[in-house]
Scaffold this motif. Structure first.
Motif, PDB file in Angstrom:
ATOM      1  N   GLU A  20     -17.811  25.853   2.386  1.00  0.00           N
ATOM      2  CA  GLU A  20     -18.141  24.648   2.262  1.00  0.00           C
ATOM      3  C   GLU A  20     -18.496  24.118   3.695  1.00  0.00           C
ATOM      4  O   GLU A  20     -17.881  24.627   4.712  1.00  0.00           O
ATOM      5  CB  GLU A  20     -16.967  23.652   1.734  1.00  0.00           C
ATOM      6  CG  GLU A  20     -16.649  23.692   0.438  1.00  0.00           C
ATOM      7  CD  GLU A  20     -17.765  23.329  -0.750  1.00  0.00           C
ATOM      8  OE1 GLU A  20     -18.331  22.332  -0.359  1.00  0.00           O
ATOM      9  OE2 GLU A  20     -17.989  24.143  -1.616  1.00  0.00           O
ATOM     10  N   THR A  76     -13.766  32.215  -6.662  1.00  0.00           N
ATOM     11  CA  THR A  76     -12.470  32.273  -7.594  1.00  0.00           C
ATOM     12  C   THR A  76     -11.447  33.409  -7.137  1.00  0.00           C
ATOM     13  O   THR A  76     -11.850  34.147  -6.123  1.00  0.00           O
ATOM     14  CB  THR A  76     -13.038  32.705  -9.147  1.00  0.00           C
ATOM     15  OG1 THR A  76     -13.810  33.804  -8.923  1.00  0.00           O
ATOM     16  CG2 THR A  76     -13.582  31.708  -9.691  1.00  0.00           C
ATOM     17  N   THR A  82     -22.647  30.831  -8.855  1.00  0.00           N
ATOM     18  CA  THR A  82     -21.867  29.890  -9.353  1.00  0.00           C
ATOM     19  C   THR A  82     -21.636  28.304  -8.813  1.00  0.00           C
ATOM     20  O   THR A  82     -21.466  27.322  -9.338  1.00  0.00           O
ATOM     21  CB  THR A  82     -20.603  30.238 -10.084  1.00  0.00           C
ATOM     22  OG1 THR A  82     -19.735  30.670  -9.051  1.00  0.00           O
ATOM     23  CG2 THR A  82     -20.713  31.444 -11.146  1.00  0.00           C
ATOM     24  N   GLY A  83     -21.508  28.614  -7.247  1.00  0.00           N
ATOM     25  CA  GLY A  83     -21.163  27.532  -6.426  1.00  0.00           C
ATOM     26  C   GLY A  83     -19.746  27.418  -6.323  1.00  0.00           C
ATOM     27  O   GLY A  83     -19.533  26.489  -5.317  1.00  0.00           O
ATOM     28  N   PHE A  84     -18.993  28.252  -6.741  1.00  0.00           N
ATOM     29  CA  PHE A  84     -17.302  28.266  -6.245  1.00  0.00           C
ATOM     30  C   PHE A  84     -16.913  29.512  -6.229  1.00  0.00           C
ATOM     31  O   PHE A  84     -17.135  30.431  -7.181  1.00  0.00           O
ATOM     32  CB  PHE A  84     -16.609  27.264  -7.533  1.00  0.00           C
ATOM     33  CG  PHE A  84     -16.815  27.713  -8.853  1.00  0.00           C
ATOM     34  CD1 PHE A  84     -15.886  28.808  -9.298  1.00  0.00           C
ATOM     35  CD2 PHE A  84     -17.737  27.520  -9.477  1.00  0.00           C
ATOM     36  CE1 PHE A  84     -15.821  29.066 -10.583  1.00  0.00           C
ATOM     37  CE2 PHE A  84     -17.895  27.752 -11.062  1.00  0.00           C
ATOM     38  CZ  PHE A  84     -16.875  28.922 -11.570  1.00  0.00           C
ATOM     39  N   ALA A 102     -11.684  15.308   3.185  1.00  0.00           N
ATOM     40  CA  ALA A 102     -12.959  15.346   3.652  1.00  0.00           C
ATOM     41  C   ALA A 102     -14.149  14.755   2.796  1.00  0.00           C
ATOM     42  O   ALA A 102     -14.164  14.846   1.667  1.00  0.00           O
ATOM     43  CB  ALA A 102     -13.376  16.755   4.016  1.00  0.00           C
ATOM     44  N   GLY A 103     -14.943  13.925   3.470  1.00  0.00           N
ATOM     45  CA  GLY A 103     -16.150  13.423   2.862  1.00  0.00           C
ATOM     46  C   GLY A 103     -15.688  11.917   2.253  1.00  0.00           C
ATOM     47  O   GLY A 103     -16.440  11.240   1.620  1.00  0.00           O
ATOM     48  N   PHE A 104     -14.621  11.650   2.355  1.00  0.00           N
ATOM     49  CA  PHE A 104     -14.011  10.212   1.721  1.00  0.00           C
ATOM     50  C   PHE A 104     -14.800   8.986   2.637  1.00  0.00           C
ATOM     51  O   PHE A 104     -14.194   8.784   3.914  1.00  0.00           O
ATOM     52  CB  PHE A 104     -12.661  10.185   1.485  1.00  0.00           C
ATOM     53  CG  PHE A 104     -12.473   8.827   0.952  1.00  0.00           C
ATOM     54  CD1 PHE A 104     -12.466   8.631  -0.599  1.00  0.00           C
ATOM     55  CD2 PHE A 104     -11.694   7.752   1.466  1.00  0.00           C
ATOM     56  CE1 PHE A 104     -12.274   7.244  -1.042  1.00  0.00           C
ATOM     57  CE2 PHE A 104     -11.434   6.475   1.067  1.00  0.00           C
ATOM     58  CZ  PHE A 104     -11.761   6.402  -0.393  1.00  0.00           C
ATOM     59  N   VAL A 105     -15.338   8.340   2.010  1.00  0.00           N
ATOM     60  CA  VAL A 105     -15.862   6.936   2.905  1.00  0.00           C
ATOM     61  C   VAL A 105     -15.376   5.671   2.089  1.00  0.00           C
ATOM     62  O   VAL A 105     -15.968   5.748   0.961  1.00  0.00           O
ATOM     63  CB  VAL A 105     -17.170   7.041   3.127  1.00  0.00           C
ATOM     64  CG1 VAL A 105     -17.677   5.868   3.915  1.00  0.00           C
ATOM     65  CG2 VAL A 105     -17.583   8.282   3.900  1.00  0.00           C
ATOM     66  N   ASP A 106     -14.841   4.892   2.545  1.00  0.00           N
ATOM     67  CA  ASP A 106     -14.401   3.459   1.857  1.00  0.00           C
ATOM     68  C   ASP A 106     -15.872   3.011   1.297  1.00  0.00           C
ATOM     69  O   ASP A 106     -16.633   2.847   2.091  1.00  0.00           O
ATOM     70  CB  ASP A 106     -13.790   2.564   2.918  1.00  0.00           C
ATOM     71  CG  ASP A 106     -13.203   1.221   2.193  1.00  0.00           C
ATOM     72  OD1 ASP A 106     -12.193   1.430   1.523  1.00  0.00           O
ATOM     73  OD2 ASP A 106     -14.210   0.145   2.077  1.00  0.00           O
ATOM     74  N   PHE A 107     -15.590   2.290   0.345  1.00  0.00           N
ATOM     75  CA  PHE A 107     -16.865   1.620  -0.366  1.00  0.00           C
ATOM     76  C   PHE A 107     -17.633   0.703   0.419  1.00  0.00           C
ATOM     77  O   PHE A 107     -18.879   0.653   0.436  1.00  0.00           O
ATOM     78  CB  PHE A 107     -16.746   1.450  -1.773  1.00  0.00           C
ATOM     79  CG  PHE A 107     -17.844   1.249  -2.769  1.00  0.00           C
ATOM     80  CD1 PHE A 107     -18.577   2.426  -3.109  1.00  0.00           C
ATOM     81  CD2 PHE A 107     -18.667   0.134  -2.917  1.00  0.00           C
ATOM     82  CE1 PHE A 107     -19.947   2.532  -3.898  1.00  0.00           C
ATOM     83  CE2 PHE A 107     -19.760   0.078  -3.608  1.00  0.00           C
ATOM     84  CZ  PHE A 107     -20.449   1.301  -4.138  1.00  0.00           C
ATOM     85  N   GLN A 108     -16.737  -0.188   0.996  1.00  0.00           N
ATOM     86  CA  GLN A 108     -17.331  -1.277   1.803  1.00  0.00           C
ATOM     87  C   GLN A 108     -18.399  -0.816   2.993  1.00  0.00           C
ATOM     88  O   GLN A 108     -19.293  -1.230   2.968  1.00  0.00           O
ATOM     89  CB  GLN A 108     -16.484  -1.943   2.582  1.00  0.00           C
ATOM     90  CG  GLN A 108     -15.220  -2.780   1.668  1.00  0.00           C
ATOM     91  CD  GLN A 108     -16.034  -3.863   0.791  1.00  0.00           C
ATOM     92  OE1 GLN A 108     -16.991  -4.153   0.811  1.00  0.00           O
ATOM     93  NE2 GLN A 108     -15.232  -4.284  -0.364  1.00  0.00           N
ATOM     94  N   LEU A 114     -19.654   2.285   2.605  1.00  0.00           N
ATOM     95  CA  LEU A 114     -20.882   2.866   1.930  1.00  0.00           C
ATOM     96  C   LEU A 114     -22.059   1.842   1.705  1.00  0.00           C
ATOM     97  O   LEU A 114     -23.160   1.806   1.923  1.00  0.00           O
ATOM     98  CB  LEU A 114     -20.522   3.473   0.610  1.00  0.00           C
ATOM     99  CG  LEU A 114     -19.813   4.821   0.692  1.00  0.00           C
ATOM    100  CD1 LEU A 114     -19.513   5.191  -0.842  1.00  0.00           C
ATOM    101  CD2 LEU A 114     -20.913   5.896   1.261  1.00  0.00           C
ATOM    102  N   LEU A 115     -21.529   0.546   1.037  1.00  0.00           N
ATOM    103  CA  LEU A 115     -22.348  -0.572   0.877  1.00  0.00           C
ATOM    104  C   LEU A 115     -22.962  -0.892   1.816  1.00  0.00           C
ATOM    105  O   LEU A 115     -24.347  -1.374   1.787  1.00  0.00           O
ATOM    106  CB  LEU A 115     -21.354  -1.705   0.223  1.00  0.00           C
ATOM    107  CG  LEU A 115     -21.303  -1.767  -1.408  1.00  0.00           C
ATOM    108  CD1 LEU A 115     -20.729  -2.862  -1.586  1.00  0.00           C
ATOM    109  CD2 LEU A 115     -22.622  -1.785  -1.921  1.00  0.00           C
TER     110      LEU A 115
END
Lengths: 384, 198
Positions: free
Chosen positions: B102, B63, B59-61, B187-193, B195-196
């Motif tokens: 993960e 429980t 299932t990928g997760f 984790a994994g958060f990158v500001d959009f500027q 990313l652009l």
């Protein structure tokens, strides 16, 4: 609040009869489902995009949307999802604007990356670039719909010099865009950056994923100055199977669950309904479960249900949509409306976007500065 | 306080794999105490989670109890992983458990590797199967890895005790010397500027 259905167009053998519908049957069935959705007074029909068997969702959704635009009166036609990674943003700009004209503005779309690795190379792409493709391609699409003449250069497609995507969006207002992702924070961030909608499919996964992603999107929506966090535009998926008696629903749905390619061989139906938003039971149970979504995502604007997968016979799916329209959605509309504070907006529609644009002075319509009959030519100087 | 999660892949009750895990844990408690640290241990018998592990694969997760174990592993200051040797390699169940984590869950986590087997001729399994796995996962396996063959629980037990003592001391050093690992909530958060900008 908008309610509707979404389909991925899977061609799956009915495990109770061993019968597999033909592609032709399934495609005609999809059209019938959309018409039924309108008849059941639902607001939205969203089609997937697929490039591989066993799916018959169109490779280019506007083909189906254009047909449905002619076959329906009020239904909003959307996608679940449009592949922003492997499609050329130029074609997306052209085709969705065209179907926006044909449908009189009854079109929006949802961007997705596509999680089927082998599809990417068929279109000359690489799944490892998924996020980068989604970011660059959407930035270009966004620009093509808002600027008449675009000069652009990027990583993933050939540069554009003085290019005008035609037709221009209806009334100068691009279709509303949702960004769908299960757990990539970059996509929630992208939706927030543009002030677009964010959609979580809310099926196959525990609600904790949905909550985390929507929460991030809402915070960043406010950060980018589009409004308060609770005014961000959120859509959710959901999957239900209903019968008057919940035991009948469980008994009838179980073989489909047990054999569905996405579930089969994994957790039991009971485990899956406990751990994910999948609801199999009476219409009342469905109502309670869906109202419960609000508790972890806040007041939201669009709820889509997956009704037609895993080999369920068309007759059953049509009955399910009737039940949705007669017993579930009217109650949900009333309950959600009563709970929603006045400052939380509805999902944008073409009419509301045109009205909002009008309020900040409509841009003057100008002809693109190119040869109006043939566009620019190679031998032109191309100084635009 | 050091949070240490012990992953035991033994299938029997009791299993020699669990016996080895308990030996290591006893040493660790003393070794940490000698470095001024208290031990908060969580011992996980993967056998009890075998079905949920396979469900998570499909299932990928994760429980229920498995989700709690995964969280405990992510928050742990160190891991002890003890696998039986099956068909000359790490047990499929132990491998599957680490397959469902993960990416980056184990980044920077000190790990003591250990294995049991019918014969000491399998002992390099630790080096060709387990160590590369944990290196790939970004964990930091300590230098000593402990193999216990059937014979080690009998006449060879003095040599085994030496290896357990050495491995445990190395892990205790790694834990006592390390700063707390940061939370992974964002984790994994990158500001959009950013990313652009590509």
């Amino acid at each position: 609040m908008q309610f509707g259905i979404f389909t991925i167009g899977d061609v799956t053998t009915d495990p109770t009869t061993g019968r597999t519908p033909s592609e032709h049957e399934r495609i005609r069935a999809t059209v019938e489902l959309a018409k039924k959705a309108e008849e059941a007074d639902l607001d939205v029909f969203a089609t997937g995009e697929h490039h591989n068997p066993p799916f018959v969702a169109p490779g280019n959704p506007p083909i189906l949307m254009a047909y449905l635009a002619a076959a329906t009166e009020r239904l909003i036609l959307s996608t679940a999802t449009t592949l922003i990674t492997t499609n050329d943003p130029v074609r997306l700009a052209e085709d969705y604007a065209y179907v926006q004209h044909l449908s009189g503005g009854r079109v929006d779309l949802m961007m997705g990356r596509g999680n089927t690795g082998p599809v990417y190379p068929w279109f000359g792409k690489d799944i490892r670039d998924g996020i980068a493709l989604a970011v660059e391609n959407y930035a270009l699409l966004h620009q093509l719909w808002r600027e008449d003449v675009v000069t652009w250069e990027g990583r993933f497609r050939t540069p554009l010099h003085g290019f005008t995507a035609t037709p221009r969006p209806l009334d100068g207002v691009p279709p509303f865009v949702w960004h769908g992702s299960i757990r990539s924070p970059e996509i929630a961030e992208q939706a927030a950056y543009y002030g677009d909608g964010f959609f979580h499919n809310n099926i196959f996964w525990p609600s904790s994923h949905t909550r985390r992603m929507v929460d991030l999107y809402r915070r960043r929506f406010e950060h980018y100055g589009h409004g308060r966090a609770d005014q961000a535009i959120v859509g959710l998926g959901g999957q239900v199977f209903m019968r008057k008696n919940s035991q009948d629903a469980v008994r009838e749905f179980r073989p489909y669950f047990d054999h569905a390619p996405v579930y089969g061989g994994g957790p039991s139906l009971e485990e899956f309904t406990r751990e994910t938003p999948l609801t199999v039971g009476s219409p009342q149970q469905v109502i309670e479960r869906v109202l419960g979504f609000r508790e972890y995502v806040g007041d939201y604007q669009r709820q889509l249900f997956l009704m037609d997968h895993a080999g369920l016979p068309q007759k059953t799916v049509l009955e399910q949509i009737d039940m949705l329209g007669e017993e579930v959605v009217p109650v949900l509309r009333k309950e959600f409306a009563a709970l929603k504070p006045a400052h939380v907006p509805d999902a944008p529609t073409h009419a509301s976007l045109v009205a909002a644009r009008g309020a900040v002075a409509a841009p003057e319509r100008t002809e693109p500065s190119v040869d109006r009959w043939t566009g620019t030519r190679a031998e032109d100087d191309n100084k635009l | 306080m050091s949070r240490i999660v012990v992953i035991s892949g033994g299938l029997g009750t009791p299993s020699s794999t669990r016996v080895l895990a308990d030996d290591i844990l006893a040493h660790l408690r003393d070794d940490l105490a000698a470095r001024g640290e208290t031990l908060e241990e969580t011992v996980v018998e993967l056998r009890e989670l075998a079905h949920p592990v396979m469900d998570a694969m499909l299932t990928g997760f994760p429980t229920g109890e498995l989700a709690r174990v995964v969280d405990a592993v992510a928050e742990a200051d160190a891991l002890v992983v003890v696998s039986p040797t099956f068909s000359a390699s790490i047990s499929g169940l132990v491998k599957s458990f680490f397959d469902i984590l993960e990416p980056d869950t184990l980044a920077g986590t000190p790990v003591l590797l250990a294995a049991t087997g019918g014969t000491e001729r399998h002992s390099l399994m630790l080096e060709f199967a387990m160590r590369p796995l944990f290196s790939y996962l970004g964990a930091e396996p300590v230098r000593t890895a402990i193999f216990a063959a059937t014979a080690d629980f009998g006449a060879g037990s003095a040599a085994l005790r030496t290896r357990v003592a050495r491995g445990s001391a190395e892990l205790a050093d790694a834990v006592a010397g390390a700063g707390r690992r940061s939370s992974r909530e964002t984790a994994g958060f990158v500001d959009f500027q950013q990313l652009l900008a590509g």
